[in-house]
Enzyme design. Sequence first.
Site, short mmCIF file in Angstrom:
data_model
loop_
_atom_site.label_atom_id
_atom_site.label_comp_id
_atom_site.label_asym_id
_atom_site.label_seq_id
_atom_site.Cartn_x
_atom_site.Cartn_y
_atom_site.Cartn_z
N ARG A 172 0.83 -1.22 0.00
CA ARG A 172 0.00 0.00 0.00
C ARG A 172 0.86 1.26 0.00
NH1 ARG A 172 -5.31 0.20 2.23
NH2 ARG A 172 -4.88 1.94 3.61
N ARG A 176 8.93 6.11 -3.95
CA ARG A 176 9.03 7.17 -4.96
C ARG A 176 10.46 7.58 -5.21
NH1 ARG A 176 4.82 10.28 -1.92
NH2 ARG A 176 2.90 9.15 -2.36
N ARG A 249 -7.93 -7.40 13.35
CA ARG A 249 -6.94 -6.70 14.16
C ARG A 249 -7.60 -5.44 14.72
NH1 ARG A 249 -2.48 -7.96 17.03
NH2 ARG A 249 -0.81 -6.44 16.78
N ARG A 279 1.66 4.99 15.66
CA ARG A 279 1.61 6.36 15.14
C ARG A 279 0.97 7.31 16.14
NH1 ARG A 279 -2.47 5.11 9.97
NH2 ARG A 279 -4.20 4.35 11.22
N GLU A 299 -1.75 5.17 18.88
CA GLU A 299 -2.44 3.92 18.53
C GLU A 299 -1.58 2.71 18.88
OE1 GLU A 299 -4.34 3.95 14.49
OE2 GLU A 299 -3.51 5.96 14.49
N TYR A 344 -10.14 -4.94 2.86
CA TYR A 344 -9.38 -3.79 3.36
C TYR A 344 -9.76 -2.56 2.52
CZ TYR A 344 -4.87 -2.27 5.48
OH TYR A 344 -3.87 -1.68 6.21
N ASP A 346 -10.67 1.34 1.70
CA ASP A 346 -10.62 2.73 2.15
C ASP A 346 -12.01 3.34 1.98
OD1 ASP A 346 -8.05 2.97 3.05
OD2 ASP A 346 -7.22 3.56 1.12
P1 FAD Z 1 -17.72 0.48 9.49
O1 FAD Z 1 -17.33 1.90 9.54
O2 FAD Z 1 -17.01 -0.48 10.37
O3 FAD Z 1 -19.31 0.40 9.78
C1 FAD Z 1 -19.97 -0.80 10.11
C2 FAD Z 1 -21.01 -0.44 11.16
O4 FAD Z 1 -21.79 -1.61 11.47
C3 FAD Z 1 -20.39 0.02 12.48
O5 FAD Z 1 -20.92 1.27 12.86
C4 FAD Z 1 -20.79 -1.07 13.46
O6 FAD Z 1 -20.99 -0.59 14.79
C5 FAD Z 1 -22.07 -1.59 12.84
N1 FAD Z 1 -22.40 -2.96 13.28
C6 FAD Z 1 -21.56 -4.02 13.34
N2 FAD Z 1 -22.21 -5.10 13.81
C7 FAD Z 1 -23.49 -4.72 14.03
C8 FAD Z 1 -24.64 -5.39 14.53
N3 FAD Z 1 -24.59 -6.66 14.92
N4 FAD Z 1 -25.82 -4.70 14.63
C9 FAD Z 1 -25.86 -3.37 14.29
N5 FAD Z 1 -24.79 -2.70 13.83
C10 FAD Z 1 -23.62 -3.36 13.70
N6 FAD Z 1 -9.95 5.09 4.90
C11 FAD Z 1 -9.55 6.14 4.13
O7 FAD Z 1 -10.05 6.31 3.01
N7 FAD Z 1 -8.61 7.03 4.61
C12 FAD Z 1 -8.05 6.91 5.85
O8 FAD Z 1 -7.22 7.74 6.24
C13 FAD Z 1 -8.45 5.80 6.65
N8 FAD Z 1 -7.89 5.62 7.86
C14 FAD Z 1 -8.30 4.57 8.63
C15 FAD Z 1 -7.75 4.42 9.91
C16 FAD Z 1 -8.15 3.37 10.72
C17 FAD Z 1 -7.56 3.22 12.09
C18 FAD Z 1 -9.12 2.43 10.25
C19 FAD Z 1 -9.56 1.29 11.11
C20 FAD Z 1 -9.68 2.57 8.99
C21 FAD Z 1 -9.28 3.64 8.16
N9 FAD Z 1 -9.85 3.83 6.91
C22 FAD Z 1 -9.43 4.89 6.13
C23 FAD Z 1 -10.90 2.92 6.38
C24 FAD Z 1 -12.34 3.41 6.70
O9 FAD Z 1 -12.51 3.51 8.08
C25 FAD Z 1 -13.33 2.40 6.11
O10 FAD Z 1 -13.14 2.28 4.72
C26 FAD Z 1 -14.81 2.74 6.35
O11 FAD Z 1 -15.04 3.34 7.58
C27 FAD Z 1 -15.60 1.46 6.22
O12 FAD Z 1 -16.99 1.71 6.33
P2 FAD Z 1 -17.98 0.48 6.57
O13 FAD Z 1 -19.34 1.06 6.58
O14 FAD Z 1 -17.68 -0.60 5.61
O15 FAD Z 1 -17.58 -0.11 8.00
N1 UDP Z 2 3.84 0.45 7.22
C1 UDP Z 2 5.09 0.40 7.81
N2 UDP Z 2 5.69 1.56 8.21
C2 UDP Z 2 5.09 2.77 8.07
C3 UDP Z 2 3.82 2.82 7.47
C4 UDP Z 2 3.22 1.64 7.07
O1 UDP Z 2 5.65 -0.68 7.98
O2 UDP Z 2 5.67 3.80 8.46
C5 UDP Z 2 3.21 -0.81 6.78
C6 UDP Z 2 2.37 -1.47 7.89
O3 UDP Z 2 2.46 -2.87 7.75
C7 UDP Z 2 0.97 -0.99 7.57
C8 UDP Z 2 1.00 -0.95 6.04
O4 UDP Z 2 2.32 -0.55 5.71
O5 UDP Z 2 -0.01 -1.87 8.06
C9 UDP Z 2 -0.01 -0.02 5.42
O6 UDP Z 2 0.16 1.28 5.96
P1 UDP Z 2 -1.00 2.35 5.95
O7 UDP Z 2 -0.46 3.64 6.40
O8 UDP Z 2 -1.68 2.30 4.63
O9 UDP Z 2 -1.94 1.79 7.10
P2 UDP Z 2 -3.51 1.87 7.30
O10 UDP Z 2 -4.04 3.04 6.53
O11 UDP Z 2 -4.00 0.56 6.78
O12 UDP Z 2 -3.68 2.00 8.76
#
Ligand code: FAD
Ligand code: UDP
Length: 365
Positions: A172, A176, A249, A279, A299, A344, A346
């Site tokens: 991911r 560059r 995870r 981070r 985190e 996975y 976004d």
């Molecule tokens: P979710 O947001 O998980 O929504 C699912 C919902 O279902 C939740 O509210 C949950 O409570 C509900 N649910 C589950 N089980 C039940 C049940 N039994 N009954 C009723 N409700 C239930 N994407 C980006 O584009 N840019 C980023 O910078 C980025 N950073 C991220 C950082 C982190 C730490 C994480 C974890 C993800 C990140 N993402 C990012 C990804 C992004 O969060 C997801 O793509 C998006 O939120 C997924 O939406 P979703 O609706 O599929 O899932």
């Molecule tokens: N990663 C790493 N070092 C960094 C940033 C990312 O090793 O400084 C690896 C790590 O395994 C991570 C993956 O690259 O899970 C993807 O990183 P990203 O920032 O996309 O994480 P996410 O958005 O999934 O939290």
Amino acid sequence: MLFDYVIVGAGLAGITIAERIATQLHKNILIIEKRDHIGGNVYDEYDAAGILVQMYGPHTFHTNDKEVFDYICQYTKWHDYQHRVLSYVNGNFVPIPISLETINQLYNMNLSESEIDDYIENQKVRIDEIKTSEDIALAQCGVDIYEKFFKYYTIKQWGVDPSRLDKSVIGRIPFRKNRDTRYFTDCYQGNPQGGFTQMCRNMLSHPEIKVMLNTDYKDVIESIEYKKLVYTGPLDYYFDYKLGKLKWRSIRFIFETHDCESYQPVASTRWPMDYEYTRITEFKKMTGQKSNKTTILKEIPCDDGEFFYTFPTNEWKMLAQQYRELAARERNVIFIGRLAEYKYYDMDDVIRRALDVFEKEIKYM
Ligand code: FAD
Ligand code: UDP
């Protein structure tokens, strides 16, 4: 009351589907959400210090998909923001993704774009078939950079060695050979003005959409009349884990408010070598908010807790595939989103997927 659609989960997947059905088909929808708020993992709120914080980890919207961007722009204006990340290596902050700037700063060199190829050629490890995350990092950048930036960070993040993870994980992160130090290079990037929750609230403002919070759908679904279910919760939970539990995870979040205007040089720093956390995010630097205080988030990845990441090894991919086959046979249920598809995604991927599902599986049914 009879609902045309019940949607399980008020994350971006459920919200986008609900918005489409309500505004395009004028049908009535009930969203059932087990948490006490909408937004799923993009939920943000103002903390005690008045800082807008993202409760489930840092999110920046980025996409090259113009249709997705135009769609979401109906519901928010943007704080124009380019995500830049620094990694703390050898006692200094250097830019990640690895770029010409990183290499020059790390090794105290002054290579130009035309010289980097030769330099990297001598560092990188030749690997015939790139399968794992270790392979991809070694093949792109060589041993030293792999160990300093990726190996231990990835062990903290996933609890396993990169040699056991699919190449898509470290893959991911681009490598560059130019001086571009942005984390994402997509043409549309930013954070919603007023936050993601406000954006989600706007998407749900249609009168045909009702939301029931604090409710696990299994506790109420038998007593609700509906024509079709859209499920965005965990794939294995829907089937009562009948093929076994999938691995996810999670992350332990530590929020701290500091009595200073600025805590760190950029919104996101990475800690690949030291400390338990991976981070640190300083939210004001992502949202553009002004205050003489600042709130940061550390985190610490872990196994137990809310489901944030699907687990990128073959074992879990295969089990998820078996569940997906069961899901495909389920009549009158659509599975969509990060949890329900065990993918996975976004944010832009989830919105894209919801728009496609609406067009292909809902609009003309
Ligand atoms: P979710 O947001 O998980 O929504 C699912 C919902 O279902 C939740 O509210 C949950 O409570 C509900 N649910 C589950 N089980 C039940 C049940 N039994 N009954 C009723 N409700 C239930 N994407 C980006 O584009 N840019 C980023 O910078 C980025 N950073 C991220 C950082 C982190 C730490 C994480 C974890 C993800 C990140 N993402 C990012 C990804 C992004 O969060 C997801 O793509 C998006 O939120 C997924 O939406 P979703 O609706 O599929 O899932
Ligand atoms: N990663 C790493 N070092 C960094 C940033 C990312 O090793 O400084 C690896 C790590 O395994 C991570 C993956 O690259 O899970 C993807 O990183 P990203 O920032 O996309 O994480 P996410 O958005 O999934 O939290």
